[in-house]
Scaffold this active site. Structure first.
Site, PDB file in Angstrom:
ATOM      1  N   ASN A   1      -3.861 -13.774  -6.881  1.00 47.24           N
ATOM      2  CA  ASN A   1      -3.172 -12.524  -7.199  1.00 47.24           C
ATOM      3  C   ASN A   1      -1.662 -12.577  -7.037  1.00 47.24           C
ATOM      4  O   ASN A   1      -0.956 -11.725  -7.542  1.00 47.24           O
ATOM      5  CB  ASN A   1      -3.729 -11.376  -6.337  1.00 47.24           C
ATOM      6  CG  ASN A   1      -3.737 -11.716  -4.872  1.00 47.24           C
ATOM      7  OD1 ASN A   1      -4.336 -12.701  -4.455  1.00 47.24           O
ATOM      8  ND2 ASN A   1      -3.072 -10.914  -4.063  1.00 47.24           N
TER       9      ASN A   1
ATOM     10  N   ALA B   1     -12.408  -3.822  -5.041  1.00 47.32           N
ATOM     11  CA  ALA B   1     -12.656  -5.203  -4.636  1.00 47.32           C
ATOM     12  C   ALA B   1     -12.544  -5.432  -3.130  1.00 47.32           C
ATOM     13  O   ALA B   1     -13.193  -6.332  -2.596  1.00 47.32           O
ATOM     14  CB  ALA B   1     -11.712  -6.138  -5.377  1.00 47.32           C
TER      15      ALA B   1
ATOM     16  N   SER C   1     -12.449  -5.079  -9.301  1.00 48.33           N
ATOM     17  CA  SER C   1     -11.831  -3.775  -9.069  1.00 48.33           C
ATOM     18  C   SER C   1     -11.510  -3.100 -10.398  1.00 48.33           C
ATOM     19  O   SER C   1     -10.924  -3.727 -11.282  1.00 48.33           O
ATOM     20  CB  SER C   1     -10.543  -4.013  -8.278  1.00 48.33           C
ATOM     21  OG  SER C   1      -9.821  -2.825  -8.166  1.00 48.33           O
ATOM     22  N   GLY C   2     -11.873  -1.810 -10.520  1.00 49.44           N
ATOM     23  CA  GLY C   2     -11.666  -1.110 -11.788  1.00 49.44           C
ATOM     24  C   GLY C   2     -10.210  -0.845 -12.126  1.00 49.44           C
ATOM     25  O   GLY C   2      -9.815  -0.880 -13.293  1.00 49.44           O
ATOM     26  N   HIS C   3      -9.386  -0.605 -11.095  1.00 51.55           N
ATOM     27  CA  HIS C   3      -8.017  -0.172 -11.413  1.00 51.55           C
ATOM     28  C   HIS C   3      -7.089  -1.313 -11.837  1.00 51.55           C
ATOM     29  O   HIS C   3      -5.906  -1.099 -12.088  1.00 51.55           O
ATOM     30  CB  HIS C   3      -7.421   0.642 -10.249  1.00 51.55           C
ATOM     31  CG  HIS C   3      -7.017  -0.157  -9.046  1.00 51.55           C
ATOM     32  ND1 HIS C   3      -5.713  -0.512  -8.801  1.00 51.55           N
ATOM     33  CD2 HIS C   3      -7.731  -0.668  -8.018  1.00 51.55           C
ATOM     34  CE1 HIS C   3      -5.641  -1.194  -7.661  1.00 51.55           C
ATOM     35  NE2 HIS C   3      -6.856  -1.299  -7.170  1.00 51.55           N
TER      36      HIS C   3
ATOM     37  N   THR D   1     -23.834   9.489  -2.266  1.00 54.74           N
ATOM     38  CA  THR D   1     -24.031  10.064  -3.605  1.00 54.74           C
ATOM     39  C   THR D   1     -23.248   9.267  -4.650  1.00 54.74           C
ATOM     40  O   THR D   1     -22.072   8.956  -4.453  1.00 54.74           O
ATOM     41  CB  THR D   1     -23.582  11.543  -3.602  1.00 54.74           C
ATOM     42  OG1 THR D   1     -24.373  12.212  -2.630  1.00 54.74           O
ATOM     43  CG2 THR D   1     -23.780  12.171  -4.970  1.00 54.74           C
TER      44      THR D   1
ATOM     45  N   CYS E   1      -0.455  -5.644  -1.593  1.00 58.04           N
ATOM     46  CA  CYS E   1      -1.211  -5.518  -0.351  1.00 58.04           C
ATOM     47  C   CYS E   1      -0.488  -6.138   0.829  1.00 58.04           C
ATOM     48  O   CYS E   1      -0.621  -5.670   1.944  1.00 58.04           O
ATOM     49  CB  CYS E   1      -2.566  -6.184  -0.489  1.00 58.04           C
ATOM     50  SG  CYS E   1      -3.519  -5.432  -1.765  1.00 58.04           S
TER      51      CYS E   1
ATOM     52  N   GLN F   1      -8.558 -10.697 -10.271  1.00 61.18           N
ATOM     53  CA  GLN F   1      -7.434 -10.998 -11.173  1.00 61.18           C
ATOM     54  C   GLN F   1      -7.853 -11.920 -12.315  1.00 61.18           C
ATOM     55  O   GLN F   1      -7.015 -12.334 -13.119  1.00 61.18           O
ATOM     56  CB  GLN F   1      -6.276 -11.641 -10.383  1.00 61.18           C
ATOM     57  CG  GLN F   1      -5.703 -10.769  -9.279  1.00 61.18           C
ATOM     58  CD  GLN F   1      -4.940  -9.544  -9.802  1.00 61.18           C
ATOM     59  OE1 GLN F   1      -4.674  -9.398 -10.996  1.00 61.18           O
ATOM     60  NE2 GLN F   1      -4.594  -8.641  -8.897  1.00 61.18           N
TER      61      GLN F   1
HETATM   62  N1  PMP Z   1      -8.670  -9.118  -4.528  1.00 65.27           N
HETATM   63  C1  PMP Z   1      -7.596  -9.380  -5.279  1.00 65.27           C
HETATM   64  C2  PMP Z   1      -7.406 -10.774  -5.808  1.00 65.27           C
HETATM   65  C3  PMP Z   1      -6.671  -8.375  -5.578  1.00 65.27           C
HETATM   66  O1  PMP Z   1      -5.613  -8.649  -6.330  1.00 65.27           O
HETATM   67  C4  PMP Z   1      -6.898  -7.078  -5.057  1.00 65.27           C
HETATM   68  C5  PMP Z   1      -5.918  -5.955  -5.329  1.00 65.27           C
HETATM   69  N2  PMP Z   1      -4.658  -6.163  -4.768  1.00 65.27           N
HETATM   70  C6  PMP Z   1      -8.033  -6.846  -4.287  1.00 65.27           C
HETATM   71  C7  PMP Z   1      -8.901  -7.889  -4.040  1.00 65.27           C
HETATM   72  C8  PMP Z   1      -8.346  -5.492  -3.710  1.00 65.27           C
HETATM   73  O2  PMP Z   1      -8.736  -4.609  -4.719  1.00 65.27           O
HETATM   74  P1  PMP Z   1      -8.893  -3.041  -4.436  1.00 65.27           P
HETATM   75  O3  PMP Z   1      -7.513  -2.465  -4.579  1.00 65.27           O
HETATM   76  O4  PMP Z   1      -9.802  -2.563  -5.513  1.00 65.27           O
HETATM   77  O5  PMP Z   1      -9.468  -2.865  -3.104  1.00 65.27           O
END
Ligand code: PMP
Length: 377
Positions: free
Chosen positions: A149, A69, A196-198, A234, A322, A178
């Site tokens: 988030n 993301a 975001s996949g994770h 790729t 973050c 989120q």
């Molecule tokens: N946007 C939001 C609202 C998030 O919670 C996060 C992850 N902390 C991100 C963006 C960033 O995602 P990514 O770790 O995939 O870069």
């Protein structure tokens, strides 16, 4: 172990990993190669994109796979702004967005764009009249997240979409990281969005953006022209197929997880509200995804408590993963009008929605032990 840090990253789904491993061995070609192995990988890739768009009920949208993301938000905001600068210079977001939106806005401000950062109130409600007042002929972009988030409140995406599209020609995009698979979102009211996949049981460094076919946007990475020239490089077809499967599994389990998240949220709310001298609950019950619960410590430092919980194999976050390393306080809680004590000592508990209620009870008793021990010292 008690893992209540799903908003930072979720535990990888076994099936997603199995698909990734299997396809990595099976799809050996480069999807750009002009031979059978290349065509085969490209076919899987295209199927994954189609499956995702169908799952989200937006079959006619464009999809570009990204590393997550942060990349998605950067791509959408910069791609739209740089392509549409002749139409105007005003860009709108809120004070409580993820750094991957806010930092891009700050950079664009330095480049001469007029950035507006909308306010929220103490409950996380957006100032819609401030938004309306800022929509005019010079507004080219509105970027507002679906679910916050740090605190877990939702913005009313459909209401914002109607407002933006009726009062201006601006594009409305959203960071749904989120919210996807955690709230009900009508994706068709968005001109674009990033995920975001994770955060949904997928692998790290996976994700995608979607946007309307006629949206005017610059590509992100120039080069070999992969992904319709939007993002050269790729393609990792196995990773993107695993993400499509992960999203399918996550959306299928949504009704059940949503119910359970509410049970977990309510239990934690009821338990912590019995100790108003120790905790201040920052997430409003009426406007919450229920997957995120944010509270502040009134008698001890959040960083000390989170460390102590970690030594007992209990995992939660101070503010967001973050920003918690960089900042001493939560800029989100500050924007909501909270004082220094509350915004410096917040803890985020985040669920997947599969956890047992007993884990919440155990969490609260371990937390009380930790906080009381620190008080006694
Ligand atoms: N946007 C939001 C609202 C998030 O919670 C996060 C992850 N902390 C991100 C963006 C960033 O995602 P990514 O770790 O995939 O870069």
């Amino acid at each position: 172990m008690i893992y209540f840090d799903n908003a930072a990253t979720s535990l990888v789904n076994r099936e997603v990993l199995d698909i990734f491993n299997k396809l990595t061995l099976q799809l050996i070609g480069n999807p750009s190669s002009n031979h059978h192995l290349g065509f085969q990988a490209l076919e899987y890739e295209n199927k994954a994109a189609k499956q995702i768009l169908n799952l989200l009920k937006i079959p006619s949208y464009e999809l570009v796979f990204t590393s997550g993301a942060s990349e998605g938000n950067n791509f959408l905001i910069q791609g739209i702004v740089k392509r549409n600068f002749r139409q105007g210079k005003k860009i709108i977001t809120s004070k409580v967005e993820h750094p991957s939106v806010l930092e891009v806005f700050k950079q664009l401000e330095k480049e001469g764009y007029q950035a507006v950062y909308l306010d929220v109130d103490r409950y996380g409600n957006l100032d819609y009249s401030q938004l309306e007042a800022n929509l005019d002929d010079s507004t080219i972009l509105v970027s507002l997240m679906s679910t916050n988030n740090e605190v877990g409140f939702n913005f009313d995406i459909e209401k914002i979409s109607k407002l933006v599209h009726s009062k201006s020609k601006a594009y409305f995009i959203s960071d749904v990281t989120q919210g996807i698979g955690k709230t009900d979102i009508d994706y068709s009211c968005l001109d674009g969005f990033a995920m975001s996949g994770h955060k949904i049981g997928g692998l790290k460094s996976s994700g995608f953006v979607c946007f309307k076919k006629n949206l005017k946007i610059n590509g992100l990475i120039l080069g070999g022209g992969q992904q319709d020239n939007y993002r050269s490089g790729t393609i990792n077809a196995p990773l993107n197929c695993s993400l499509a499967a992960g999203l399918r599994i996550y959306l299928n389990s949504y009704p059940q997880r949503k119910k359970q998240a509410k049970i977990l949220f309510d239990r934690l709310y009821d338990k912590l509200s019995k100790y108003p001298m120790l905790f201040h609950i920052n997430t409003n019950r009426e406007n919450s995804s229920n997957f995120i619960f944010n509270f502040s410590l009134l008698t001890s430092k959040a960083s000390v408590v989170v460390e102590s919980l970690s030594s007992k194999e209990v995992y939660v976050s101070t503010t967001s993963a973050c920003s918690s390393k960089k900042e001493q306080f939560s800029s989100c809680l500050k924007a909501m009008g909270y004082n220094d004590v509350i915004s410096q000592n917040s803890i985020r508990v985040s669920f997947e929605g599969n956890e047992d209620i007993k884990q919440v009870d155990d969490f609260v008793s371990i937390l009380l032990d930790v906080v009381n021990n620190i008080k006694r010292r």
